[in-house]
Design a protein around this motif. Structure first.
Motif, PDB file in Angstrom:
ATOM      1  N   PHE A  32      69.215  21.111  56.124  1.00  0.00           N
ATOM      2  CA  PHE A  32      68.431  22.235  55.621  1.00  0.00           C
ATOM      3  C   PHE A  32      67.832  23.060  56.757  1.00  0.00           C
ATOM      4  CE2 PHE A  32      67.866  19.680  51.561  1.00  0.00           C
ATOM      5  CZ  PHE A  32      68.821  20.407  50.885  1.00  0.00           C
ATOM      6  N   THR A  33      67.424  22.427  57.823  1.00  0.00           N
ATOM      7  CA  THR A  33      66.888  23.160  58.972  1.00  0.00           C
ATOM      8  C   THR A  33      67.967  24.027  59.608  1.00  0.00           C
ATOM      9  OG1 THR A  33      65.321  21.375  59.406  1.00  0.00           O
ATOM     10  CG2 THR A  33      65.733  22.911  61.200  1.00  0.00           C
ATOM     11  N   GLU A  34      69.157  23.479  59.762  1.00  0.00           N
ATOM     12  CA  GLU A  34      70.259  24.250  60.349  1.00  0.00           C
ATOM     13  C   GLU A  34      70.664  25.407  59.444  1.00  0.00           C
ATOM     14  OE1 GLU A  34      72.886  25.673  62.999  1.00  0.00           O
ATOM     15  OE2 GLU A  34      71.394  24.108  63.342  1.00  0.00           O
ATOM     16  N   SER A  35      70.683  25.178  58.138  1.00  0.00           N
ATOM     17  CA  SER A  35      71.040  26.274  57.227  1.00  0.00           C
ATOM     18  C   SER A  35      69.982  27.371  57.259  1.00  0.00           C
ATOM     19  CB  SER A  35      71.246  25.752  55.810  1.00  0.00           C
ATOM     20  OG  SER A  35      70.033  25.311  55.263  1.00  0.00           O
ATOM     21  N   ARG A  36      68.730  27.006  57.404  1.00  0.00           N
ATOM     22  CA  ARG A  36      67.665  28.007  57.529  1.00  0.00           C
ATOM     23  C   ARG A  36      67.843  28.817  58.808  1.00  0.00           C
ATOM     24  NH1 ARG A  36      62.475  27.836  59.984  1.00  0.00           N
ATOM     25  NH2 ARG A  36      61.097  29.400  59.088  1.00  0.00           N
ATOM     26  N   ASN A  37      68.152  28.147  59.908  1.00  0.00           N
ATOM     27  CA  ASN A  37      68.380  28.849  61.176  1.00  0.00           C
ATOM     28  C   ASN A  37      69.574  29.788  61.073  1.00  0.00           C
ATOM     29  OD1 ASN A  37      66.211  27.539  62.297  1.00  0.00           O
ATOM     30  ND2 ASN A  37      67.450  25.964  63.300  1.00  0.00           N
ATOM     31  N   ALA A  42      71.824  35.247  60.555  1.00  0.00           N
ATOM     32  CA  ALA A  42      72.601  36.204  59.761  1.00  0.00           C
ATOM     33  C   ALA A  42      71.752  37.414  59.395  1.00  0.00           C
ATOM     34  CB  ALA A  42      73.140  35.531  58.501  1.00  0.00           C
ATOM     35  N   GLY A  43      70.490  37.197  59.077  1.00  0.00           N
ATOM     36  CA  GLY A  43      69.594  38.313  58.785  1.00  0.00           C
ATOM     37  C   GLY A  43      69.400  39.216  59.989  1.00  0.00           C
ATOM     38  N   ALA A  44      69.263  38.617  61.171  1.00  0.00           N
ATOM     39  CA  ALA A  44      69.102  39.408  62.393  1.00  0.00           C
ATOM     40  C   ALA A  44      70.364  40.215  62.692  1.00  0.00           C
ATOM     41  CB  ALA A  44      68.767  38.499  63.571  1.00  0.00           C
TER      42      ALA A  44
END
Length: 136
Positions: A32-37, A42-44
């Motif tokens: 979950f931490t990696e998917s958040r990163n 992707a947003g950036a």
């Protein structure tokens, strides 16, 4: 005697189950931490793409040749750098613009390259070209 052996076996089984769930939660926490990163990256990249496209559109639409392009870059907050380019710093990305103007027989060819960086990694480049006919 038999009762204590059964109690010890039950205790060992419970410890194995607890260890299993601890390992599973550790793995899930990492996933979950990696998917958040990855989502933040992707947003950036998406923000950088939108900003680069807006910059390319403004440069294409700029009137008055190179002076109009420079004016548009200044309005968008770009700053000149030592390598005859322009840059715009953001927390998550950096945009650079390099302008080039060529005199041709029939007019003026204006070219620009808008490049987005995240750290030292070049994300993408957008070319911009505009041709203005020579005034008789």
């Amino acid at each position: 005697m038999r009762k204590t052996n059964r109690s010890n076996a039950l205790l060992v089984e419970l410890m194995i189950v607890v260890i299993f769930f601890m390992l599973a939660s550790t793995v899930l926490l990492r996933v979950f931490t990696e998917s958040r990163n990855q989502g933040q990256r992707a947003g950036a990249i998406n923000e950088a793409l939108v900003a680069a496209q807006n910059t390319a559109d403004r440069l294409y639409a700029a009137e008055d040749g190179a002076n109009g392009a420079i004016k548009a870059l200044k309005e968008m907050g770009f700053q000149a750098d030592a390598a005859s380019g322009w840059f715009l710093e953001n927390e998550e990305y950096r945009l650079t613009v390099y302008l080039n103007t060529e005199d041709r027989d029939a007019g003026l060819m204006q070219q620009a390259t808008v490049t987005a960086y995240q750290g030292d990694l070049a994300l993408f480049s957008l070319p911009v070209a505009r041709y203005e006919e020579a005034q008789p």
